[in-house]
Write an enzyme that holds these catalytic residues in place. Sequence first.
Site, PDB file in Angstrom:
ATOM      1  N   HIS A   1      -4.347   7.005   2.736  1.00  0.00           N
ATOM      2  CA  HIS A   1      -3.514   7.516   1.636  1.00  0.00           C
ATOM      3  C   HIS A   1      -4.286   7.711   0.336  1.00  0.00           C
ATOM      4  O   HIS A   1      -4.231   8.767  -0.278  1.00  0.00           O
ATOM      5  CB  HIS A   1      -2.346   6.552   1.426  1.00  0.00           C
ATOM      6  CG  HIS A   1      -1.484   6.890   0.258  1.00  0.00           C
ATOM      7  ND1 HIS A   1      -0.553   7.895   0.296  1.00  0.00           N
ATOM      8  CD2 HIS A   1      -1.405   6.352  -0.987  1.00  0.00           C
ATOM      9  CE1 HIS A   1       0.062   7.965  -0.880  1.00  0.00           C
ATOM     10  NE2 HIS A   1      -0.440   7.053  -1.675  1.00  0.00           N
TER      11      HIS A   1
ATOM     12  N   GLU B   1       2.587  -1.728   3.616  1.00  0.00           N
ATOM     13  CA  GLU B   1       2.589  -0.394   3.014  1.00  0.00           C
ATOM     14  C   GLU B   1       1.623  -0.276   1.838  1.00  0.00           C
ATOM     15  O   GLU B   1       2.028  -0.102   0.689  1.00  0.00           O
ATOM     16  CB  GLU B   1       3.996   0.006   2.588  1.00  0.00           C
ATOM     17  CG  GLU B   1       4.976   0.094   3.736  1.00  0.00           C
ATOM     18  CD  GLU B   1       6.314   0.683   3.326  1.00  0.00           C
ATOM     19  OE1 GLU B   1       6.311   1.808   2.773  1.00  0.00           O
ATOM     20  OE2 GLU B   1       7.336   0.024   3.532  1.00  0.00           O
TER      21      GLU B   1
ATOM     22  N   HIS C   1      -0.725   1.439  -0.797  1.00  0.00           N
ATOM     23  CA  HIS C   1      -0.797   2.787  -1.381  1.00  0.00           C
ATOM     24  C   HIS C   1      -2.036   2.903  -2.270  1.00  0.00           C
ATOM     25  O   HIS C   1      -3.147   3.022  -1.776  1.00  0.00           O
ATOM     26  CB  HIS C   1       0.498   3.109  -2.121  1.00  0.00           C
ATOM     27  CG  HIS C   1       1.643   3.392  -1.219  1.00  0.00           C
ATOM     28  ND1 HIS C   1       1.745   4.540  -0.464  1.00  0.00           N
ATOM     29  CD2 HIS C   1       2.747   2.663  -0.917  1.00  0.00           C
ATOM     30  CE1 HIS C   1       2.848   4.524   0.246  1.00  0.00           C
ATOM     31  NE2 HIS C   1       3.485   3.388  -0.009  1.00  0.00           N
TER      32      HIS C   1
ATOM     33  N   GLU D   1       3.674  -1.813  -1.244  1.00  0.00           N
ATOM     34  CA  GLU D   1       5.035  -1.451  -1.610  1.00  0.00           C
ATOM     35  C   GLU D   1       6.035  -2.580  -1.341  1.00  0.00           C
ATOM     36  O   GLU D   1       7.154  -2.564  -1.860  1.00  0.00           O
ATOM     37  CB  GLU D   1       5.457  -0.174  -0.883  1.00  0.00           C
ATOM     38  CG  GLU D   1       6.627   0.514  -1.537  1.00  0.00           C
ATOM     39  CD  GLU D   1       6.832   1.944  -1.082  1.00  0.00           C
ATOM     40  OE1 GLU D   1       7.977   2.406  -1.187  1.00  0.00           O
ATOM     41  OE2 GLU D   1       5.869   2.573  -0.626  1.00  0.00           O
TER      42      GLU D   1
END
Length: 292
Positions: free
Chosen positions: A225, A265, A267, A282
């Site tokens: 990401h 998660e 990022h 997250e």
Amino acid sequence: MIEEFRVADPGAGPYGIAAGVDGALWFTMVHAGRIGRLVPGGEVQSFALESAQNGPSVITPGPDGALWFTQLRGNRVGRITTVGDVREYELPSAETGPYGIAAGADGALWFTEINVDRIGRITQDNSIDEYPLPIEKAFPSMITAGPDDGLWFTLNQANAIGRIDLGGDVTTFPLPTPNAGPVGITTGADGALWFVEILAGQVGRIAVDGTIDEFPLPDRAARPHAIVGDESGDLWFTEWGANRVGRITPAGKIDEFDLPSPESEPHGLTVGPDGAIWTALETGFLARIPLS
């Protein structure tokens, strides 16, 4: 050993992260509409935005010592000082979807508008310009200042890397792999731009002359990401779909590191004031990854 630090409720959504000139880590909470601050080893501070629904996303240090950030759902660019004073600037066009943001060599902040295929520019006196891209439905995502004074950005749906000069002229470079879905991009210590391909499971490198190399990850479904370079010249990236952080050397050697908590998660990520890699999870944490 990777450490995790609780900085928000699970629903707040820590997303973007950057190191400030004050020795703190600053991060966005995309679902809570807040900006957080953490000095490694200290207490968390949290600052509210005008609306909890505005979706603060990517955050970056500005040339003025403040932190600047995009508000994806709020159609705004925000600025927060190191003592927590917040100002928010509405964009001239409606529903542009501001997302990536970076400081340019001209002292302005440059940002992507994912919904309208434009690159925006905001000066420190809050003058805003917008520059159309030559490709429709390109979904411009992350942006970074290049070594050539241009701003380089990913075109997630156009399968290309773009460059805009300080006068607003745009050049695009198609990627060799179809439907690669580039997202994160950063400038490496080698003078090239490094990016990640979330759909192809690859790390890419583009020289300022447009030459592109791609490096497949061991897990092509890892969904990389964001990406950032460290002082040694290595590049670090989040694997959102695999719950890992990866590292690639300029020669293309890849190592991967599992995060302690499942489905966290990851990022955005940055080099912290302590020299470690920090990533926003997250699920409500920041993770610290030592370089050795």
